[in-house]
Scaffold this motif. Structure first.
Motif, PDB file in Angstrom:
ATOM      1  N   MET A  46     -12.297  -8.647  -8.237  1.00  8.41           N
ATOM      2  CA  MET A  46     -11.272  -9.686  -8.233  1.00  8.41           C
ATOM      3  C   MET A  46     -10.192  -9.367  -7.206  1.00  8.41           C
ATOM      4  N   THR A  47      -9.822  -8.091  -7.123  1.00  8.92           N
ATOM      5  CA  THR A  47      -8.800  -7.693  -6.156  1.00  8.92           C
ATOM      6  C   THR A  47      -9.279  -7.930  -4.726  1.00  8.92           C
ATOM      7  N   ILE A  48     -10.527  -7.592  -4.451  1.00 10.46           N
ATOM      8  CA  ILE A  48     -11.086  -7.853  -3.123  1.00 10.46           C
ATOM      9  C   ILE A  48     -11.074  -9.348  -2.832  1.00 10.46           C
ATOM     10  N   ALA A  49     -11.462 -10.152  -3.829  1.00  7.38           N
ATOM     11  CA  ALA A  49     -11.518 -11.602  -3.632  1.00  7.38           C
ATOM     12  C   ALA A  49     -10.155 -12.159  -3.242  1.00  7.38           C
ATOM     13  N   TYR A  50      -9.096 -11.668  -3.883  1.00  8.28           N
ATOM     14  CA  TYR A  50      -7.761 -12.214  -3.632  1.00  8.28           C
ATOM     15  C   TYR A  50      -7.092 -11.625  -2.386  1.00  8.28           C
ATOM     16  N   PHE A  51      -7.382 -10.370  -2.067  1.00  7.94           N
ATOM     17  CA  PHE A  51      -6.617  -9.700  -1.016  1.00  7.94           C
ATOM     18  C   PHE A  51      -7.468  -9.297   0.189  1.00  7.94           C
ATOM     19  N   GLN A  52      -8.666  -9.822   0.305  1.00  8.97           N
ATOM     20  CA  GLN A  52      -9.537  -9.487   1.436  1.00  8.97           C
ATOM     21  C   GLN A  52      -8.957  -9.988   2.768  1.00  8.97           C
ATOM     22  N   PRO A  53      -9.265  -9.264   3.849  1.00  9.07           N
ATOM     23  CA  PRO A  53     -10.027  -8.007   3.906  1.00  9.07           C
ATOM     24  C   PRO A  53      -9.170  -6.837   3.443  1.00  9.07           C
ATOM     25  N   ILE A  54      -9.780  -5.923   2.698  1.00 13.35           N
ATOM     26  CA  ILE A  54      -9.035  -4.808   2.122  1.00 13.35           C
ATOM     27  C   ILE A  54      -9.890  -3.553   2.199  1.00 13.35           C
ATOM     28  N   THR A  55      -9.259  -2.400   2.477  1.00 11.81           N
ATOM     29  CA  THR A  55      -9.986  -1.141   2.601  1.00 11.81           C
ATOM     30  C   THR A  55     -10.095  -0.456   1.234  1.00 11.81           C
ATOM     31  N   GLU A 114      -6.804   1.111   0.396  1.00 14.86           N
ATOM     32  CA  GLU A 114      -5.831   0.134  -0.112  1.00 14.86           C
ATOM     33  C   GLU A 114      -6.139  -0.221  -1.561  1.00 14.86           C
ATOM     34  N   LEU A 115      -7.423  -0.311  -1.898  1.00 15.46           N
ATOM     35  CA  LEU A 115      -7.800  -0.560  -3.295  1.00 15.46           C
ATOM     36  C   LEU A 115      -7.346   0.600  -4.174  1.00 15.46           C
ATOM     37  N   SER A 116      -7.562   1.819  -3.690  1.00 12.99           N
ATOM     38  CA  SER A 116      -7.151   3.002  -4.453  1.00 12.99           C
ATOM     39  C   SER A 116      -5.649   3.015  -4.655  1.00 12.99           C
ATOM     40  N   SER A 117      -4.893   2.640  -3.613  1.00  5.80           N
ATOM     41  CA  SER A 117      -3.439   2.576  -3.724  1.00  5.80           C
ATOM     42  C   SER A 117      -3.022   1.509  -4.720  1.00  5.80           C
ATOM     43  N   PHE A 118      -3.728   0.382  -4.695  1.00  2.00           N
ATOM     44  CA  PHE A 118      -3.406  -0.730  -5.598  1.00  2.00           C
ATOM     45  C   PHE A 118      -3.565  -0.300  -7.052  1.00  2.00           C
ATOM     46  N   PHE A 119      -4.652   0.426  -7.344  1.00  2.00           N
ATOM     47  CA  PHE A 119      -4.932   0.820  -8.723  1.00  2.00           C
ATOM     48  C   PHE A 119      -4.364   2.187  -9.084  1.00  2.00           C
ATOM     49  N   ALA A 120      -3.720   2.848  -8.109  1.00  2.00           N
ATOM     50  CA  ALA A 120      -3.111   4.170  -8.339  1.00  2.00           C
ATOM     51  C   ALA A 120      -4.153   5.186  -8.792  1.00  2.00           C
ATOM     52  N   LYS A 121      -5.382   5.019  -8.380  1.00  2.00           N
ATOM     53  CA  LYS A 121      -6.441   6.000  -8.626  1.00  2.00           C
ATOM     54  C   LYS A 121      -7.547   5.723  -7.613  1.00  2.00           C
ATOM     55  N   GLU A 122      -8.354   6.728  -7.350  1.00  2.00           N
ATOM     56  CA  GLU A 122      -9.379   6.558  -6.330  1.00  2.00           C
ATOM     57  C   GLU A 122     -10.449   5.568  -6.779  1.00  2.00           C
ATOM     58  N   ILE A 123     -10.756   4.639  -5.893  1.00  2.00           N
ATOM     59  CA  ILE A 123     -11.891   3.736  -6.088  1.00  2.00           C
ATOM     60  C   ILE A 123     -13.078   4.379  -5.382  1.00  2.00           C
ATOM     61  N   SER A 124     -14.065   4.782  -6.152  1.00  2.00           N
ATOM     62  CA  SER A 124     -15.148   5.594  -5.615  1.00  2.00           C
ATOM     63  C   SER A 124     -16.093   4.795  -4.726  1.00  2.00           C
ATOM     64  N   ARG A 125     -16.784   5.522  -3.868  1.00  2.00           N
ATOM     65  CA  ARG A 125     -17.820   4.898  -3.048  1.00  2.00           C
ATOM     66  C   ARG A 125     -18.944   4.370  -3.925  1.00  2.00           C
ATOM     67  N   ASP A 126     -19.193   5.032  -5.055  1.00  2.00           N
ATOM     68  CA  ASP A 126     -20.247   4.572  -5.968  1.00  2.00           C
ATOM     69  C   ASP A 126     -19.916   3.187  -6.540  1.00  2.00           C
ATOM     70  N   LYS A 186       0.207  -8.108 -11.137  1.00  2.00           N
ATOM     71  CA  LYS A 186      -0.440  -6.830 -10.856  1.00  2.00           C
ATOM     72  C   LYS A 186      -0.481  -5.982 -12.120  1.00  2.00           C
ATOM     73  N   HIS A 187       0.585  -6.016 -12.915  1.00  2.00           N
ATOM     74  CA  HIS A 187       0.635  -5.231 -14.152  1.00  2.00           C
ATOM     75  C   HIS A 187      -0.487  -5.669 -15.099  1.00  2.00           C
ATOM     76  N   LYS A 188      -0.652  -7.015 -15.252  1.00  2.00           N
ATOM     77  CA  LYS A 188      -1.702  -7.507 -16.140  1.00  2.00           C
ATOM     78  C   LYS A 188      -3.081  -7.225 -15.570  1.00  2.00           C
ATOM     79  N   LEU A 189      -3.187  -7.277 -14.246  1.00  2.00           N
ATOM     80  CA  LEU A 189      -4.466  -7.000 -13.608  1.00  2.00           C
ATOM     81  C   LEU A 189      -4.892  -5.566 -13.883  1.00  2.00           C
ATOM     82  N   LEU A 190      -3.946  -4.628 -13.716  1.00  2.00           N
ATOM     83  CA  LEU A 190      -4.252  -3.227 -13.959  1.00  2.00           C
ATOM     84  C   LEU A 190      -4.503  -2.958 -15.440  1.00  2.00           C
ATOM     85  N   ALA A 191      -3.925  -3.793 -16.303  1.00  2.00           N
ATOM     86  CA  ALA A 191      -4.126  -3.629 -17.747  1.00  2.00           C
ATOM     87  C   ALA A 191      -5.448  -4.225 -18.205  1.00  2.00           C
ATOM     88  N   GLY A 192      -6.137  -4.879 -17.279  1.00  2.00           N
ATOM     89  CA  GLY A 192      -7.446  -5.430 -17.626  1.00  2.00           C
ATOM     90  C   GLY A 192      -7.424  -6.865 -18.083  1.00  2.00           C
TER      91      GLY A 192
END
Length: 234
Positions: A129-138, A141-153, A211-217
């Motif tokens: 969902m984050t990619i859909a709204y904020f693309q193009p995104i690295t 940047e995703l890891s920064s958005f979620f305050a944790k690493e977004i893995s390559r997996d 963003k708060h609700k997004l991170l809360a799921g």
């Protein structure tokens, strides 16, 4: 010169590998029969294609003054009450079975849920969902958005289902690749274009999403489950 002679001459001068020209105007037919023939052609072209059929392709089989939108509306009316429908997704039109029959189709066909087609996890859906709204995104940047690493997996899972693809390189140091959504994403979630996504700012203004609700799921269920305008394909 007789009309049949003209047609014979046209056939003789046409290259052997070129099919006879399709009569799209159908001026010899009364208006009602002409319209039904156009409807049949449009529906047949859509039915025969495994991918959404763009409007410009459909325009090739009907008259110059034929209104494609009205044709589509009449086809949809004919399909009312049927287990399949005509939907507009990914920039084109496609036949799809109605969601209510998805489980029956899966059982009858013996389909099993494999890794490539399993429902997205909550985290995967949030990242998509984050990619859909904020693309193009690295990925950074995703890891920064979620305050944790977004893995390559995790990215590989979304790529494996063809929901995302590599976008242009970022102008940031190292020029990392960005990620963008695909036509498969649009098709899977029943979207015609990205403009059909709920307006993020409007959702924020209405207090429905942040963003708060997004991170809360707290995400739209349609995006988390793939609840678009149809599940299976004809």
């Amino acid at each position: 010169m007789a009309a049949d002679q003209i047609e014979h001459d046209d056939d003789r001068t046409r290259p052997a590998d070129q099919p006879p020209l399709l009569d799209t105007e159908l001026e010899h037919l009364p208006p009602e029969l002409r319209w039904r023939e156009w409807m049949g052609r449009v529906e047949a072209v859509i039915f025969a294609s495994s991918d959404p059929v763009p409007r410009e392709v459909l325009a090739k089989v009907v008259g110059r003054n034929c209104n494609i939108d009205l044709i589509i509306d009449d086809i949809r009316e004919d399909l009312r009450g049927r287990p399949y429908e005509l939907v507009k997704v990914a920039g084109g039109f496609q036949h799809r079975t109605r969601p209510a029959f998805a489980e029956a189709i899966r059982v009858a066909s013996g389909q099993k849920m494999d890794k490539a087609s399993r429902p997205l996890s909550q985290t995967e859906a949030l990242v998509l969902m984050t990619i859909a709204y904020f693309q193009p995104i690295t990925r950074a940047e995703l890891s920064s958005f979620f305050a944790k690493e977004i893995s390559r997996d995790l990215i590989a899972v979304l790529r494996g289902q063809d929901f995302i693809a590599s976008g242009p390189r970022s102008p940031t140091p190292g020029a990392p690749y960005t990620y963008v959504t695909t036509k498969t994403f649009l098709s899977h979630f029943g979207l015609d274009t990205l403009r059909d996504l709920p307006d993020f700012e409007a959702l924020e203004d209405a207090g429905l999403l942040s963003k708060h609700k997004l991170l809360a799921g707290e995400i739209p269920m349609a995006l988390a489950t793939g609840g678009g305008e149809g599940e299976g394909e004809e």
